[in-house]
Design an enzyme around this catalytic site. Structure first.
Site, PDB file in Angstrom:
ATOM      1  N   GLU A 116       0.653  -0.056  -5.129  1.00 28.21           N
ATOM      2  CA  GLU A 116       0.239  -1.446  -5.262  1.00 28.21           C
ATOM      3  C   GLU A 116       0.096  -1.837  -6.727  1.00 28.21           C
ATOM      4  OE1 GLU A 116      -2.560  -1.989  -1.307  1.00 28.21           O
ATOM      5  OE2 GLU A 116      -3.497  -1.333  -3.168  1.00 28.21           O
ATOM      6  N   CYS A 117       0.771  -2.898  -7.115  1.00 26.80           N
ATOM      7  CA  CYS A 117       0.631  -3.489  -8.443  1.00 26.80           C
ATOM      8  C   CYS A 117       0.767  -2.424  -9.542  1.00 26.80           C
ATOM      9  CB  CYS A 117      -0.693  -4.250  -8.552  1.00 26.80           C
ATOM     10  SG  CYS A 117      -0.722  -5.462  -9.909  1.00 26.80           S
ATOM     11  N   GLY A 118      -0.329  -2.037 -10.187  1.00 23.84           N
ATOM     12  CA  GLY A 118      -0.233  -1.033 -11.242  1.00 23.84           C
ATOM     13  C   GLY A 118       0.380   0.262 -10.758  1.00 23.84           C
TER      14      GLY A 118
END
Length: 446
Positions: free
Chosen positions: A333-335
């Site tokens: 997720e994301c990072g």
């Protein structure tokens, strides 16, 4: 019986996080059991509140989490805490749903924190508007923040309309403020003198009427509507929730957790454990190896701040590649997703090699790239979450699908891309697993 208060403001930047955390610290010092909640999909403020209250800080969001989820968590807190504090998000009436919507739904008394540093009698007008904009809002009172002097405080108090409770003042104090950067506050673990700052704010609040907070019994205000529940919390609390199904029994999920991978909803961890999963935390930054596991979760965080160190963790990247090649689930997720591309270019323009499990590159941007609620229809089903990032992905990889933005679900406006390779699922979306436990479990299964 719990006393409850929702701390809000007319806008962001008024100091409500510092006030909420200071109150949590103050009441904890008084020997009270304190639980803090954060309105909206926030990770950083809850880290501060968890330290201030010595208890996990959970999120309340009527769209992402759902009314049933919020009611259940608040009911559990009311059974076990003396004080419940809820920090609002942005301005009191901003967003759909807003902090005011949560206050009205659960009859949470609202304390308005107003930055009075650059105003005098206008303070009264702002307070009046917040108190009366929605007639059915359970308004508690107003606190003046960043006040210059006793004379300034006197002018502010005199400006209030009759019937608006004066909750005192807090002076401007840089030693009690919380440092910020591009995604918001610093992580709690990065603020070396955090407890000293919290105590300093608590000392100021101890001089206000809020030190003897009494808003009445909150536990009676948590009736759940008859509408079908979107969310199910593990365990049974006040008869509101049903036990989570053991969909992940005997499964081990390796979860990256350090300064680079730090955006974890407590509710997500609680749900995975309630569904039977064994959670194995490890730190890629510290060079810890990937634990023996059935699935891996790389949550969001700040890989752009630690890219040089991550780039040296070639063994970790090789372990991820072996994991994916074995068709084992990997959720990024994301990072977490940012570390899976070929390269990551940080805010200084330096480019660092990453895991190369997804083709293309991540480039940090000077401005916010995306913000808001997202709903994703995956092959496994529908999950809700949110997005908030300053980077962009440049990739030839065709997405599996796109999420849809919360504010435009009716016209199917395209949101974040969701990528999938074998059992690797990656996106900028931070998912809230209790929004659909069965779907969340399916992401971690072969």
């Amino acid at each position: 019986m719990a006393t409850a208060l929702l701390i809000a403001a007319p806008a962001s930047g008024q100091g409500k996080t510092s006030i909420a955390a200071g109150l949590a610290r103050l009441y904890s010092r008084q020997g009270k059991r304190v639980r803090v909640f954060k309105c909206g999909p926030d990770f950083l403020d809850p880290m501060i509140h968890a330290v201030a209250s010595a208890a996990p800080c959970e999120n309340l969001d009527l769209w992402m989490c759902g009314e049933f989820d919020a009611a259940t968590r608040l009911a559990r807190a009311a059974e076990n805490a003396d004080v419940i504090l809820v920090e609002g998000v942005m301005g009191l009436f901003d967003g759909a749903p807003s902090a005011a919507d949560i206050a009205r739904r659960f009859n949470l008394p609202v304390l308005a924190v107003i930055d009075a540093a650059a105003m005098a009698q206008t303070f009264g007008a702002v307070a009046h508007g917040l108190a009366h904009y929605q007639p059915d809002l359970p308004f508690y009172g107003v606190l003046a923040n960043r006040v210059a002097s006793p004379g300034h405080a006197e002018m502010l108090e005199e400006s209030l309309s009759p019937g608006i409770r004066w909750c005192g003042t807090v002076p401007r104090d840089d030693a009690a403020s919380l440092p910020e950067r591009h995604l918001g506050l610093h992580q709690a673990a990065e603020i070396e003198d955090l407890m000293a700052r919290l105590d300093r704010m608590a000392n100021q609040l101890e001089k206000t009427p809020l030190a003897a907070l009494d808003t009445g019994d909150f536990s009676a205000n948590l009736a759940v509507s008859s509408a079908p529940a979107r969310c199910v919390l593990s365990g049974t609390f006040s008869g509101l929730a049903t036990p989570a199904p053991p969909l992940l029994k005997n499964k081990t999920i390796a979860i990256a957790r350090d300064a680079s991978f730090c955006f974890l909803y407590p509710a997500n961890l609680e749900l995975l454990a309630a569904m039977g999963a064994q959670l194995a935390f490890f730190s890629p930054l510290a060079g810890e190896p990937l634990p023996m596991c059935d699935a891996v979760w790389l949550p969001g965080g700040y890989p752009e701040l630690h890219a040089a160190v991550l780039a040296q963790r070639r063994e970790f990247f090789a372990q991820l590649a072996t994991h994916v090649a074995a068709s084992k689930p990997l959720i990024a997720e994301c990072g977490g997703m940012m570390t899976l591309f070929d390269t990551l270019t940080d805010t200084q323009g330096a480019t660092h090699p990453m895991a190369a499990l997804l083709p293309g590159r991540i480039v940090m941007q000077p401005r916010l790239a995306a913000l808001g609620g997202q709903e994703a229809e995956l092959p496994e089903g529908t999950l809700r979450g949110h997005t908030f990032h300053y980077s962009k992905a440049e990739t030839p990889l065709e997405p599996l699908t796109h999420a849809r933005r919360q504010r435009s679900l009716g016209n199917k406006t395209q949101g974040e891309a969701i990528y999938r390779r074998a059992r690797l699922t990656a996106s900028y979306v931070h998912f809230y697993f209790p929004s659909n436990p069965a779907v969340a479990a399916a992401l971690f299964l072969p």
